[in-house]
Design a protein around this motif. Structure first.
Motif, PDB file in Angstrom:
ATOM      1  N   TRP A  36       0.827  -1.209   0.000  1.00 49.34           N
ATOM      2  CA  TRP A  36       0.000   0.000   0.000  1.00 49.34           C
ATOM      3  C   TRP A  36       0.860   1.257   0.000  1.00 49.34           C
ATOM      4  CZ3 TRP A  36      -0.997   4.512   2.455  1.00 49.34           C
ATOM      5  CH2 TRP A  36      -2.203   5.130   2.164  1.00 49.34           C
ATOM      6  N   LEU A  37       1.860   1.303   0.865  1.00 47.12           N
ATOM      7  CA  LEU A  37       2.657   2.524   0.988  1.00 47.12           C
ATOM      8  C   LEU A  37       3.518   2.756  -0.243  1.00 47.12           C
ATOM      9  CD1 LEU A  37       3.250   4.909   2.778  1.00 47.12           C
ATOM     10  CD2 LEU A  37       4.944   3.539   3.998  1.00 47.12           C
ATOM     11  N   VAL A  38       4.079   1.693  -0.811  1.00 49.27           N
ATOM     12  CA  VAL A  38       4.909   1.860  -2.009  1.00 49.27           C
ATOM     13  C   VAL A  38       4.066   2.346  -3.184  1.00 49.27           C
ATOM     14  CG1 VAL A  38       6.299   0.632  -3.730  1.00 49.27           C
ATOM     15  CG2 VAL A  38       6.686   0.220  -1.297  1.00 49.27           C
ATOM     16  N   THR A  39       2.870   1.842  -3.326  1.00 54.63           N
ATOM     17  CA  THR A  39       2.029   2.282  -4.440  1.00 54.63           C
ATOM     18  C   THR A  39       1.483   3.689  -4.228  1.00 54.63           C
ATOM     19  OG1 THR A  39       0.116   1.150  -3.452  1.00 54.63           O
ATOM     20  CG2 THR A  39       1.377  -0.049  -5.125  1.00 54.63           C
ATOM     21  N   GLN A  40       1.502   4.181  -2.995  1.00 51.83           N
ATOM     22  CA  GLN A  40       1.039   5.551  -2.713  1.00 51.83           C
ATOM     23  C   GLN A  40       2.203   6.541  -2.617  1.00 51.83           C
ATOM     24  OE1 GLN A  40      -2.286   6.307  -2.501  1.00 51.83           O
ATOM     25  NE2 GLN A  40      -2.626   4.151  -3.033  1.00 51.83           N
ATOM     26  N   ARG A  41       3.399   6.133  -3.039  1.00 54.57           N
ATOM     27  CA  ARG A  41       4.611   6.923  -2.779  1.00 54.57           C
ATOM     28  C   ARG A  41       4.618   8.291  -3.440  1.00 54.57           C
ATOM     29  NH1 ARG A  41       5.461   3.076  -6.438  1.00 54.57           N
ATOM     30  NH2 ARG A  41       6.564   3.522  -8.382  1.00 54.57           N
ATOM     31  N   ASN A  42       3.859   8.470  -4.502  1.00 57.49           N
ATOM     32  CA  ASN A  42       3.840   9.764  -5.183  1.00 57.49           C
ATOM     33  C   ASN A  42       2.629  10.609  -4.837  1.00 57.49           C
ATOM     34  OD1 ASN A  42       6.296   9.352  -6.620  1.00 57.49           O
ATOM     35  ND2 ASN A  42       5.212   8.009  -8.063  1.00 57.49           N
ATOM     36  N   ASP A  43       1.766  10.096  -3.967  1.00 56.58           N
ATOM     37  CA  ASP A  43       0.624  10.857  -3.489  1.00 56.58           C
ATOM     38  C   ASP A  43       1.128  11.862  -2.446  1.00 56.58           C
ATOM     39  OD1 ASP A  43      -1.598  11.730  -1.892  1.00 56.58           O
ATOM     40  OD2 ASP A  43      -2.750   9.991  -2.542  1.00 56.58           O
TER      41      ASP A  43
END
Length: 543
Positions: A448-455
């Motif tokens: 979850w956190l890696v896929t949200q890294r550019n948010d």
């Protein structure tokens, strides 16, 4: 390890029996040690105040044992990585003194290092173990005599608790029946161990299930244990995203802790049935913090190094909570003293018996005001050149100082593939540890956190977890108990930082840490760094 050959020569392999003042007979030692279990037990919510994640986890058997005995509020592992942590625990020495036992992948045990289980065996104890003791490493479980003292004929399925229980439920069992099948395995192995000992022979048993280590079945915390993920809403520490996906991952982890806690109760019942309750020293702990979560395993923050520790039994003045700082290296000399065996002079750990026999609460031993932790290499291919991420830290009641000796490296491994045209998928991030940032286990939280890294909302948390860190980190625990605001560069803290660094370096020098010699050459060159040597098993890349 040649650098300490002279130190090892100080110990003669013949043991010395000491006067035993705890009971009429030398006590049995029951050590229950869960893989990847940090300081997560309901009793900690009760003694430290509600409002945190320990509100949700239920650990009645650990809590009961802790109330009967001594609960340590400031217990830490020496290294938040399985093999070096266990090398330190078994040898009673800081991990950096254990040669190739100081790393995870690539570890090889040096048989010249004294280990407490084999010393107790030589002193007449019946020793045995079930599941994991020292691993990964070569030879497997060497400090416990390898497979020679293994009791696992009843099965090893407890190690995959949620996976196996979920399968059994799918085959038609109720959740209670599925769990009972695994409980029967744990008790069966222990019963076989007890049956093998001679009359009146004291025993030393290690119960080390790996179920608390990833991976576990998504949703199993609710399905098997009735835990509601959103009961954690508003209770998450600031380094974890307070979103449903992460809350569910955490309660699934708590479910595995609850399975371990159930086993605690079962084994204690077996001790009672055997008539050994009054003469059995019981010690319960874990080998570091949560896997696959920021700030946890492979980090020197409390979420990574802090562990539960409770001790009860003959000679222990119970009903107390103590604030003394304890390193799990202290357990080896504690066990040896209980067994009437002199601790080898090379042990850097200190027996806990002065604390255990005291009647005081709070800080009992005025010398136990800090603990030293560290790490070197975890996953061998975590970063370019197969290099470690060297850290050492000193934790006191008021501050945590971390020194990152190579701040140009990524603390949890290189961000492989994240900037390429085909970044890892959610499934890959959930299932494959080695796909990127390999020093953190794969799982839903990492995914979850890696896929949200550019948010923009979540990028600061991503950088906090995985970004490069300065050489020094200093945390004021009175203002920042979760250790997320580094004040090392604040001039106000300069005197504190300097004093803590002096104390830390003094301890590293006193104990001969090779990291301070020739820029850490020992840890920066093969076989402690570089590709895995041919004399160790190659890792499976699917996890």
């Amino acid at each position: 390890m040649k650098i300490f050959a002279g130190l090892f020569c100080l110990f003669a392999w013949s043991f010395v029996l000491l006067p035993f003042a705890f009971a009429a007979e030398r006590p049995n030692i029951l050590f229950l040690f869960a893989d990847d279990w940090g300081r997560y037990a309901h009793i900690h919510s009760q003694i430290e105040g509600a409002g945190g994640i320990n509100d949700v986890v239920r650990t009645p058997n650990f809590d009961r044992l802790a109330r009967q005995g001594v609960l340590f509020r400031n217990a830490h592992v020496n290294a938040p990585s399985c093999t070096p942590c266990r090398s330190a625990l078994l040898s009673g020495q800081y991990f950096w003194r254990t040669g190739r036992g100081a790393i995870l992948q690539g570890a090889v045990w040096d048989s010249s290092i004294p280990a407490y289980p084999l010393l107790l065996k030589d002193a007449g104890y019946h020793i045995g173990k079930t599941y994991k003791v020292w691993s990964p490493g070569t030879p497997a479980d060497a400090p416990y005599g390898g497979a020679k003292f293994a009791y696992e004929k009843a099965g090893r399925r407890f190690n995959q608790f949620s996976q196996t229980a979920t399968e059994l439920v799918a085959e038609g069992m109720s959740a209670a029946q599925a769990k009972q099948a695994l409980y029967d395995e744990a008790t069966g192995n222990f019963q076989a161990f007890l049956a093998d000992r001679q009359a009146d022979q004291p025993f030393c048993y290690w119960f080390g299930p790996t179920n608390v280590h990833r991976k576990w079945i998504k949703g199993s915390g609710k399905a098997l244990w009735g835990l509601e993920p959103d009961d954690l809403k508003g209770k998450m520490p600031p380094y974890l995203p307070d979103v449903h996906e992460v809350r569910e991952d955490l309660v699934d982890y708590f479910g595995e802790i609850m399975a371990f806690d159930a086993a605690i109760g079962l084994l204690l019942d077996e001790v009672k049935k055997a008539g050994e309750e009054e003469n059995t020293l019981v010690v319960i702990s874990g080998d570091h913090g949560a896997p696959g979560f920021p700030h946890g395993k492979c980090n020197l923050y409390d979420f990574g190094t802090g562990v539960c520790l409770a001790i009860a039994g003959p000679g222990v003045r119970g009903g107390r909570v103590v604030d003394d700082f304890v390193n799990l290296t202290d357990l080896a000399p504690t066990f040896l003293e209980a067994g009437g065996v002199a601790a080898p002079e090379v042990m850097t750990g200190r027996s806990l018996w002065p604390v255990l026999k005291s009647e005081r609460q709070g800080l009992v031993d005025p010398q136990r005001t800090f603990v030293v932790t560290g790490r070197e290499r975890h996953v061998e291919m975590a970063r370019a050149g197969h290099l470690p991420y060297p850290q050492r830290a000193i934790r006191t009641a008021e501050h945590l100082l971390i020194i990152n000796f190579k701040p140009d490296r990524f603390p949890l491994g290189d961000p492989y593939n994240l900037e390429g045209p085909n970044p890892p998928t959610v499934e890959e991030l959930t299932e494959i540890t080695f796909v990127t940032l390999p020093d953190e286990d794969a799982g839903p939280t990492k995914a979850w956190l890696v896929t949200q890294r550019n948010d923009p909302q979540w990028k600061p948390l991503f950088e906090l977890a995985y970004g490069k860190r300065p050489r020094e980190e200093l945390y004021d625990l009175r203002k920042d108990p979760h250790q997320v605001r580094n004040v090392a560069a604040d001039p106000t803290y300069a005197p504190v930082r300097a004093e803590l660094e002096r104390r830390l370096m003094d301890e590293l020098q006193r104990t001969g840490d090779p990291r301070l010699v020739d820029d850490g050459r020992f840890f920066e060159t093969p076989p402690l760094a570089g590709p895995l040597p041919k004399d160790v098993p190659q890792p499976k890349r699917k996890r």
